[in-house]
Design a protein around this motif. Sequence first.
Motif, PDB file in Angstrom:
ATOM      1  N   LEU A 168       5.262   3.381 -37.776  1.00  0.00           N
ATOM      2  CA  LEU A 168       5.918   4.432 -37.211  1.00  0.00           C
ATOM      3  C   LEU A 168       4.754   5.850 -37.011  1.00  0.00           C
ATOM      4  O   LEU A 168       4.806   6.405 -35.940  1.00  0.00           O
ATOM      5  N   LEU A 169       4.217   6.077 -38.237  1.00  0.00           N
ATOM      6  CA  LEU A 169       3.456   7.239 -38.079  1.00  0.00           C
ATOM      7  C   LEU A 169       2.047   6.967 -37.113  1.00  0.00           C
ATOM      8  O   LEU A 169       1.787   7.759 -36.428  1.00  0.00           O
ATOM      9  N   ASP A 170       1.606   5.821 -37.176  1.00  0.00           N
ATOM     10  CA  ASP A 170       0.575   5.413 -36.310  1.00  0.00           C
ATOM     11  C   ASP A 170       1.068   5.308 -34.792  1.00  0.00           C
ATOM     12  O   ASP A 170       0.292   5.974 -33.946  1.00  0.00           O
ATOM     13  N   TRP A 171       2.179   4.880 -34.598  1.00  0.00           N
ATOM     14  CA  TRP A 171       2.598   4.832 -33.276  1.00  0.00           C
ATOM     15  C   TRP A 171       2.884   6.357 -32.679  1.00  0.00           C
ATOM     16  O   TRP A 171       2.715   6.835 -31.570  1.00  0.00           O
ATOM     17  N   GLY A 172       3.322   7.321 -33.604  1.00  0.00           N
ATOM     18  CA  GLY A 172       3.573   8.549 -33.248  1.00  0.00           C
ATOM     19  C   GLY A 172       2.404   9.392 -33.025  1.00  0.00           C
ATOM     20  O   GLY A 172       2.360  10.416 -32.164  1.00  0.00           O
ATOM     21  N   ILE A 173       1.403   9.149 -33.916  1.00  0.00           N
ATOM     22  CA  ILE A 173       0.106   9.635 -33.483  1.00  0.00           C
ATOM     23  C   ILE A 173      -0.515   9.283 -32.498  1.00  0.00           C
ATOM     24  O   ILE A 173      -1.147  10.112 -31.714  1.00  0.00           O
ATOM     25  N   GLN A 174      -0.155   8.232 -32.150  1.00  0.00           N
ATOM     26  CA  GLN A 174      -0.985   7.474 -30.885  1.00  0.00           C
ATOM     27  C   GLN A 174      -0.444   7.947 -29.458  1.00  0.00           C
ATOM     28  O   GLN A 174      -1.131   8.483 -28.583  1.00  0.00           O
ATOM     29  N   LYS A 175       1.057   8.240 -29.505  1.00  0.00           N
ATOM     30  CA  LYS A 175       1.594   8.814 -28.611  1.00  0.00           C
ATOM     31  C   LYS A 175       1.375  10.053 -28.334  1.00  0.00           C
ATOM     32  O   LYS A 175       1.048  10.472 -27.250  1.00  0.00           O
ATOM     33  N   GLY A 176       1.137  11.002 -29.534  1.00  0.00           N
ATOM     34  CA  GLY A 176       0.681  12.483 -29.459  1.00  0.00           C
ATOM     35  C   GLY A 176      -0.705  12.717 -28.711  1.00  0.00           C
ATOM     36  O   GLY A 176      -0.727  13.462 -28.110  1.00  0.00           O
ATOM     37  N   ILE A 177      -1.682  11.726 -29.232  1.00  0.00           N
ATOM     38  CA  ILE A 177      -2.870  11.863 -28.831  1.00  0.00           C
ATOM     39  C   ILE A 177      -2.882  11.471 -27.218  1.00  0.00           C
ATOM     40  O   ILE A 177      -3.705  12.066 -26.633  1.00  0.00           O
ATOM     41  N   TYR A 178      -2.093  10.463 -26.774  1.00  0.00           N
ATOM     42  CA  TYR A 178      -2.210  10.151 -25.357  1.00  0.00           C
ATOM     43  C   TYR A 178      -1.723  11.291 -24.761  1.00  0.00           C
ATOM     44  O   TYR A 178      -1.943  11.675 -23.477  1.00  0.00           O
ATOM     45  N   ALA A 179      -0.572  12.110 -25.154  1.00  0.00           N
ATOM     46  CA  ALA A 179      -0.068  12.991 -24.467  1.00  0.00           C
ATOM     47  C   ALA A 179      -0.998  14.313 -24.436  1.00  0.00           C
ATOM     48  O   ALA A 179      -0.810  14.969 -23.514  1.00  0.00           O
ATOM     49  N   LEU A 180      -1.623  14.524 -25.383  1.00  0.00           N
ATOM     50  CA  LEU A 180      -2.424  15.745 -25.421  1.00  0.00           C
ATOM     51  C   LEU A 180      -3.875  15.344 -24.455  1.00  0.00           C
ATOM     52  O   LEU A 180      -4.056  16.312 -23.808  1.00  0.00           O
ATOM     53  N   PHE A 181      -4.263  14.216 -24.532  1.00  0.00           N
ATOM     54  CA  PHE A 181      -5.612  14.110 -23.503  1.00  0.00           C
ATOM     55  C   PHE A 181      -5.382  13.575 -22.270  1.00  0.00           C
ATOM     56  O   PHE A 181      -6.019  13.546 -21.147  1.00  0.00           O
TER      57      PHE A 181
END
Length: 81
Positions: free
Chosen positions: A66-79
């Motif tokens: 879940l942490l990995d998925w959340g960080i991945q979504k955050g990075i995609y949203a940011l960039f």
Amino acid sequence: MATETRDAATEDKGKPAKRKRTSPLLFIRQVVGELRKVIWPTRRELVNYTIVSMVFVLFMIGIVTLLDWGIQKGIYALFAG
């Protein structure tokens, strides 16, 4: 017998004494002696400990996923956004 204190292992003037090597036969006897002191779990306890360990590992896998998925979504949203 097998253990000595540092004070007993040193000669005068602080020079280290030569250590005696343990023979393989004595080592095996000491290992067997230590294994006799171990309190081995019963089959029921072993199964219980195994199940608890597996549940904990699966729980930790879930948290990391879940942490990995959340960080991945955050990075995609940011960039990408």
